[in-house]
Enzyme design. Sequence first.
Site, PDB file in Angstrom:
ATOM      1  N   SER A 138      -0.001  -4.953  59.597  1.00 49.77           N
ATOM      2  CA  SER A 138      -0.039  -6.292  58.998  1.00 49.77           C
ATOM      3  C   SER A 138      -1.409  -6.934  59.226  1.00 49.77           C
ATOM      4  CB  SER A 138       1.111  -7.127  59.563  1.00 49.77           C
ATOM      5  OG  SER A 138       1.334  -8.280  58.784  1.00 49.77           O
ATOM      6  N   ASP A 145       7.197  -5.435  49.418  1.00 51.06           N
ATOM      7  CA  ASP A 145       6.857  -6.173  50.642  1.00 51.06           C
ATOM      8  C   ASP A 145       6.983  -7.683  50.399  1.00 51.06           C
ATOM      9  OD1 ASP A 145       5.534  -7.447  52.808  1.00 51.06           O
ATOM     10  OD2 ASP A 145       4.265  -5.698  53.127  1.00 51.06           O
ATOM     11  N   HIS A 181       8.183  -5.031  54.715  1.00 48.00           N
ATOM     12  CA  HIS A 181       6.990  -5.321  55.513  1.00 48.00           C
ATOM     13  C   HIS A 181       7.127  -4.646  56.871  1.00 48.00           C
ATOM     14  CE1 HIS A 181       3.343  -7.451  56.470  1.00 48.00           C
ATOM     15  NE2 HIS A 181       3.873  -7.849  57.617  1.00 48.00           N
TER      16      HIS A 181
END
Length: 327
Positions: A137, A266, A294
Site C-alpha cells: 500500500s 481494490d 486491497h
Amino acid sequence: MPNAFTPPWWAKSPHVQTILPVFTKVAKPVLERQRLELPDGDFIDLDWQAPPKVGKPIVVIIHGLEGSAQSHYARRILQACKTQGLAAVVHHHRSCSGEANRLARSYHSGDTDDLQFSLSLLQQTYPQSPLLAVGYSLGGNVLTKYQGEYQDQSLLTRAVVVSAPLQLSACAKRLEHGFSTVYQSHLVKQLQHKVNQKLTAPDLAGTMSLTPKQVANLNTFYDFDDKVTAPLHGFLGVEDYYTRASGLPYVNRITKPTLILHALDDPFMTDEVIPHPSQISEHVEYELHAHGGHVGFIEGGTPWKPRYYLERRILDFLLANDASSAP
C-alpha cells in the site's frame, strides 16, 4: 504458473478480500528491535525476525499507512520468510513502531529518504547479503518511487510492490465514495489521534498551527493531507504533495527487477493507478488481477483459515535468478 490467481467463491467480494485478512489470526512473530537515529534528530525502528546468514539475502518489509510489524500482511510474510530460513526485517515509518517520533513531521507516501537511510545501514552492516524488499500500500508507493528515483543506485537487488496507490489524488477521491469511506474513516481517525498527541506534547508546542477542533474536522484524506501532511513535509499544498509523491511517474524509470501487483477491484483505488504499457519499464513485471481487494489476494482455504497468494508470489519473485547469492 506463478502468477495465476483466482479467488474462491466465498472471497470474490473486494471487501471480503480486504477485511477478512485483518481479522484472521496470524502467529505473533518474535522480533528484536533496532533503533536508528536519523540525521535530523528523529528516529525510526527496525524489527528483526532473524539476523542474516553470511551471503544470504535480507527481506526488507515496508508497511502501509498506520501499519507496523504487527499488520496482518507483515506477520504473514515474516512467517513465510521464517519457513524458508530467510532473514527478514520490518522498516517502520516514523511514529509507526508503537512510539511517537520526536519531530512534528511524520511520514508520507513519497518519503524515500528514511528508506534509503535504512538500506544504506543494512548494506554497510551486511555487505555480503543482497537486499530484497516488499512494500505494501503506502509502503509500496514509497518503494516504487525509491526504485524510480535511485535507478541503478538502488540498494535493492529485487523488489515487490503490493496494492500501491500510485496515483494519490485519484485514490484520495475514491475513498470519499461508497463503502470505501469506511476504510477512510478508520485510517483518518488513527492519523487524527497522532496529531492530537503532538499538539499536547511540550517539546512540540507551537510547531503545528492547528487546534484539536480543527483536526477533528479533517475527515477525509484530502483535507488531512492539505492541512497536515503537505505543510509538515514541505509541500505547497495537497495537490503539490499528490503530484510529487505519487509513484506512477517513476514506474518507467525503474532499472532493477520489480514486480507490481494490483487488483482491479481494490476499494482504495481507481483505474488511474494502473500504468499504461508505455509507462512500464522493461525491468518491471506488472500484474493486474480482476480480484484481490486491497492487500488481500485470498486464493483458497476457508473463511476461518484462508490461504493467500501473496506470500508465495512475493518470495518466488524475490528469490528468482539466484537472488540469494551476493552481488
